[in-house]
Write an enzyme that holds these catalytic residues in place. Structure first.
Site, PDB file in Angstrom:
ATOM      1  N   HIS A 186       0.812  -1.223   0.000  1.00 59.68           N
ATOM      2  CA  HIS A 186       0.000   0.000   0.000  1.00 59.68           C
ATOM      3  C   HIS A 186       0.843   1.269   0.000  1.00 59.68           C
ATOM      4  O   HIS A 186       0.325   2.374  -0.169  1.00 59.68           O
ATOM      5  CB  HIS A 186      -0.967   0.005   1.191  1.00 59.68           C
ATOM      6  CG  HIS A 186      -2.265   0.733   0.923  1.00 59.68           C
ATOM      7  ND1 HIS A 186      -2.314   2.045   0.475  1.00 59.68           N
ATOM      8  CD2 HIS A 186      -3.559   0.325   1.033  1.00 59.68           C
ATOM      9  CE1 HIS A 186      -3.572   2.417   0.356  1.00 59.68           C
ATOM     10  NE2 HIS A 186      -4.350   1.409   0.663  1.00 59.68           N
ATOM     11  N   ASP A 241      -2.590   2.026  -4.265  1.00 60.08           N
ATOM     12  CA  ASP A 241      -3.780   2.112  -3.407  1.00 60.08           C
ATOM     13  C   ASP A 241      -4.715   0.957  -3.674  1.00 60.08           C
ATOM     14  O   ASP A 241      -4.573   0.227  -4.662  1.00 60.08           O
ATOM     15  CB  ASP A 241      -4.511   3.430  -3.676  1.00 60.08           C
ATOM     16  CG  ASP A 241      -3.701   4.615  -3.169  1.00 60.08           C
ATOM     17  OD1 ASP A 241      -2.751   4.383  -2.381  1.00 60.08           O
ATOM     18  OD2 ASP A 241      -4.008   5.746  -3.576  1.00 60.08           O
TER      19      ASP A 241
END
Lengths: 343, 324, 365
Positions: free
Chosen positions: C337, C341
């Site tokens: 992450h 995203d």
């Protein structure tokens, strides 16, 4: 395994400050009230100066009478020998030898009788005896009144050896020593009698065989006996300004020794200094170091050092006496040298 | 047959002849057996036979109550037996067995029967003086009415501790009687050479306490003097010196070459053998001495059997009993 | 050590008044020596250069022991005296330093010690030990286990791993594979491994979602060249290797299958070359042989994503309002992450699933 930092430190929230001598006095008084078989004997303990040359037995003869608080003639061997006989037959004597330097005269009953009766008789005898004596130099008392002789007793199986350095420890340990069913050599220090410290007002004891971590640090472990604990703490303050963190341990009982506390500390710091006022050669520091080396060899990052008295009779002159004894400067120099990898 | 128990305050001159003889025979046979075992190589270290001195130990012990204390010397078998000790446990201790008085950890010189208030044989000359004097101190503090007897040899007359404990006992009026078993020799040194001032009992006067010398080969003389001093101590009048002149027929220890004594001297003392004298009195009192001798011999044999059949201590017992 | 008194047998060097290399003049104070009688200044016995100090302050030596060398200017110091030179035959190392070196895999022979006589202390070891964010491994681990442990721990502690689960309908793909396998066999490729199918699908999906390939580095984000898909292979008795199918986007399914079969065989016989294990930009790890559906695979740094594949099994699924038995497979996509995203990752996973559910597109570009 308990971390050294988690061990109980004898501090209390109470703000009662008394002297080491007063703390010992309280211990004697409380134990004599608690157990009628406890009695005190020694030279000048009852009447002289209100109870002993340092006042440790002040007021006891007034409360407990001359049967239980006995002045003796100057007969160190008999003081110890009779105390052994009394202890073996149902009493709990607290015998005093006025200066540890005189205890040579009493070595026979201490070493050959008190320490050995239980073993020689296959467990059938019990000698719940306390012999108190005071050690130490720094006062110009010269060679025959200034020694620290704990190593003699640490060497004898069957004895326990206690060396408190604070008033709270003195009281708690003396109470435990009196209640212990074994012969305990309880060594005080003349320069500590008038030192003050926090002592809890409520009933408490300090167990034998448990060290006290007086200061936590990461870089070097200092194990100190008697006055060297205080000097180690002073050295630690100075060294902290240089970023050197000293961990100070007071073993409090020399036999049985709380090895675990010392070893855990050395595993953390990798560096060890042992400091006592007794002569360096054959002093108990050598025993402590030997045990640490055996148990924690892989964790040592420098040779273990002793900062102890020089191997010389304690001199009279102030200049010479100061040079003979281990001082704060010596501890600072030693710790610094270890941390800088100079030793 | 007269049997009189020691009563508080009584100056009993009569004692239990049967019991006294039995004890004296037991002591002699026990120590003869111990010497045999030593010569046969079955015993470690050495042993110190009481043979010839039986009248002293038994004579004094017969003046005591079971709760009175006794401290002893390296020559302690006689004191242990006279105080009511168990010959089986004694023999087992001599052979270092786990069934011995000390579990094999002490040997001949460290046999004690604390339950019977026998504070142990002692390997240090004068080592028992503090023990007996301290026991007397406990008796005084706890007001138990007990008396302590300190047995010591002529060799201990010159130990400083005797002076220190006598002095302390005298100023505190402790209930202790110091019994000197003067067998004329401290190892190979004659006591008439090493003891200044002649008769050691006279030293008592220096402390303001009574002192007396008696014929240590005479059970009755020993007992009479002991009763007097023990009851005096029990009454709170303090310590005394009782010097018993006696003789050990054998060496200081088993294996002693005895090159310091003349055979004639030994013969002279044997002529006054304490047991023979008591046997005559016992026979007069109607005791079957021959039967008693047989019983005692059987008891000692049984003790040796018991000891030899007992196990050695196990090594895991090495580090036990050091601390309470 | 000079004899400074009639009864002197030994002396302690207190302080050197000159440093090594300094010029000294005869009779000039050179050092101070502590004896029983006090501390005494010792004059230099000769003029020259103080070539070497042999005995350090605080050391006590018998009289007549060599304590220093003074030589002609320009002369070299003689060979070793009392003290051995560091890193020659005997290397002095404290026990603690040795322990630390063992734990951290540091080679002592390459070190210079900062302690007396060149003694290596713990600090010297710590100074050269590679910066690790994980605790050193305990003793007694096999090399394979230790390395795996270190890599897994490092990955788990440095990446911001999130895993998305998607149940894909493999009913079509199963049929597809069954039809193709005999064709492949006729062309010399004995099997059509599931991992080849999934690698191909992943490669095609990655072409449309290049963000998943971006990698985190100390210098910033970087876009690597090529779509190279690593396939995790379990070894006996232990261990995991990830041989790489290079340019999986440009090669045919048949080619990938042949390649993968050989790589797996070489992996299992420990004959993989380093080149065959390097350069992957995406990885696949398949636990479908067990009853595992979804799991949370640990990322294979520096890659940003890894696909876990569960078992292919019949399940009850709602299709057009009715419950049917379909062949399903859970796809578990772990991604970093820090780099990507959730939405883009989910989009990639969805496209991957689409390709797997309608596999004809996998055959070739």
């Amino acid at each position: 395994m308990t971390l050294a930092q988690e061990r109980p430190v004898t501090e209390s929230l109470a703000t009662r400050e008394i002297t080491y001598a007063e703390a010992l006095n309280e211990a004697l008084r409380e134990e004599m009230r608690r157990d009628p078989t406890v009695f005190v004997m020694g030279e000048d303990v009852a009447v002289w100066g209100g109870g002993g040359i340092f006042g440790v037995t002040r007021g006891l003869v007034e409360e407990f009478g001359t049967e239980r608080v006995r002045d003796t003639p100057i007969s160190e061997e008999a003081i110890a020998a009779v105390a052994v006989g009394a202890a073996a037959t149902g009493s709990r004597p607290v015998a005093e030898i006025m200066y540890v330097d005189f205890i040579g005269l009493a070595m026979e009953p201490i070493v050959n009788q008190a320490a050995k009766l239980r073993y020689m008789f296959g467990g059938k005898a019990r000698v719940p005896l306390v012999i108190r004596a005071q050690e130490g130099a720094g006062r110009g008392n010269a060679a025959q009144h200034s020694q620290s002789l704990e190593a003699w007793f640490c060497h004898i199986p069957g004895l326990k050896v206690v060396t408190p350095s604070t008033p709270a420890d003195a009281k708690g340990l003396l109470k435990s020593a009196i209640r212990d069913d074994n012969p305990v050599i309880f060594l005080e220090h003349k320069a500590l009698y008038f030192s003050k410290g926090h002592v809890p007002p409520e009933e408490y004891t300090v167990p034998l065989g448990l060290a006290d971590v007086r200061r936590v640090g990461r870089h070097v472990t200092v194990v100190g006996v008697h006055t060297m604990v205080g000097k180690a703490l002073q050295a630690a303050e100075r060294l902290a300004e240089e970023g050197i963190e000293v961990e100070v341990i007071d073993p409090r009982t020399l036999v049985p020794l709380d090895e675990e506390a010392i070893i855990e500390s050395v595993k953390k710091t990798g560096r060890l200094i042992v400091s006592h006022e007794a002569y360096t050669r054959g002093g108990y520091g050598a025993e402590i170091i030997s045990r640490v080396v055996e148990a924690a060899f892989d964790y040592l990052d420098a040779p273990p050092l002793r900062v102890c008295a020089r191997d010389v009779p304690v001199p009279y002159s102030a200049v010479l006496e100061t040079a003979a004894l281990p001082q704060v400067d010596d501890l600072v120099a030693a710790a610094r040298a270890l941390v800088r990898n100079e030793r | 047959m007269t049997e009189v128990e020691s009563r508080p305050g009584a100056r009993a001159a009569s004692l239990d002849i049967r019991e006294a003889l039995r004890l004296m025979l037991t002591i002699r046979l026990f120590d003869e057996q111990a010497l045999s075992l030593y010569r046969a190589g079955e015993m470690r270290g050495t042993t110190h036979p009481y043979i010839g001195m039986e009248a002293v130990g038994v004579g004094v012990m017969q003046a005591l109550r079971p709760t009175d204390y006794v401290s002893s010397t390296h020559r302690g078998h006689g004191h242990t037996i006279a105080k009511g000790g168990d010959v089986r446990k004694m023999m087992a201790e001599l052979l270092g067995r786990s069934t011995g008085y000390s579990g094999g950890k002490g040997g001949s010189m460290h046999i004690a029967d604390m339950e019977k208030h026998m504070l142990g044989a002692n390997g240090i000359v004068g080592g028992g003086m503090g023990l007996a004097t301290g026991a007397a101190l406990t008796a005084k503090l706890q007001k138990s009415g007990a008396v302590a007897v300190c047995f010591f040899g002529d060799g201990a007359l010159e130990q400083g501790i005797l002076h220190e404990t006598t002095n302390m006992a005298a100023i505190w009026k402790l209930p202790v009687v110091y019994v000197c078993e003067n067998n004329q020799y401290a190892m190979s040194t004659r006591s008439d050479w090493s003891v200044a001032g002649g008769d050691p009992a006279r030293r008592a006067a220096g402390y303001g306490i009574p002192g007396r010398t008696v014929d240590g080969m005479d059970l009755f003389a020993v007992n009479q003097a002991a009763c007097e001093f023990v009851e005096r101590a029990r009454a709170g009048d303090g310590p005394a010196y009782l010097v018993c002149n006696t003789y050990r027929y054998h060496g200081h220890h088993a294996g002693d070459p005895l090159n310091y004594r003349e055979k004639e001297e030994v013969e002279r003392w044997r002529e006054q053998d304490p047991i023979e004298r008591v046997k005559r009195a016992a026979l007069d009192a109607g005791v079957d001495v021959a039967a008693m001798e047989r019983e005692v011999a059987a008891e000692i044999e049984g003790a040796v059997e018991f000891a030899k059949n007992s196990p050695e201590p196990s090594v895991d017992q090495l580090m036990t009993d050091i601390y309470a | 050590m000079p004899v400074l008194g009639l009864t002197m047998e030994e002396g302690t060097v207190a302080e050197w008044l000159k440093a090594e290399g300094a010029m000294v003049v005869k009779d000039e104070p050179l050092l101070t020596v502590e004896m029983d009688k006090g501390t005494v200044e010792v004059p230099s016995p000769a003029s020259g250069v103080l070539r070497r100090i042999v005995v350090q302050p605080g050391t006590t030596v018998p009289v007549r022991t060599l304590i220093a060398e003074i030589g002609e200017p320009g002369s070299a110091a003689s060979g070793s005296g009392d003290l051995p030179a560091p890193s020659r035959s005997k290397q002095f190392v404290t026990p603690r330093a040795r322990l630390r070196a063992r734990e951290m895999g540091v080679d002592l022979s390459a070190l210079r010690g900062s302690g007396p006589h060149g003694r290596i202390v713990e600090a010297d070891v710590l100074a050269v030990a590679p910066k690790r964010e994980v605790a050193p491994a305990p003793a007694g681990l096999s090399r394979v286990r230790r390395i795996t442990a270190e890599r897994m721990a490092t990955s788990a502690q440095t990446t911001a791993r999130v895993t998305l689960f998607l149940e894909a309908d493999f009913s079509e793909t199963v049929r597809f594979r069954r039809q193709l396998e005999p064709e492949f066999a006729r062309l010399g490729v004995q099997k059509l491994p599931w991992d080849a199918i999934i690698a191909r699908a992943a490669a095609l999906a990655l072409l449309e979602h290049r963000a998943i390939l971006v990698q985190w580095s100390d210098q910033g984000l970087r876009q690597p060249d090529g779509v190279h898909v690593g396939v995790a292979v379990t070894l006996e008795p232990e261990g995991l290797v990830v041989p790489v199918l290079r340019d999986a986007d440009r090669r045919s399914l048949r080619d990938l299958s042949a390649d993968l079969l050989q790589l797996v065989e070489r992996a299992r016989s420990a004959r993989l070359s380093p080149a065959e294990m390097e350069g992957g930009t995406f990885s696949i790890t398949n636990l479908g042989a067990y009853r595992v559906d979804g799991f949370t695979p640990i990322l294979n740094p520096p890659q940003t994503a890894i696909l876990g594949v569960g078992r292919i099994a019949e399940k009850a699924v709602v299709v057009d309002g009715t419950i049917q038995a379909r062949t399903m497979c859970t796809l578990s996509l772990s991604f970093d992450h820090r780099v990507v995203d959730g939405a883009p990752a989910a989009a990639f996973l969805a496209r991957l699933a689409e390709l797997l559910e309608r596999p004809h597109a996998l055959l070739g570009i």
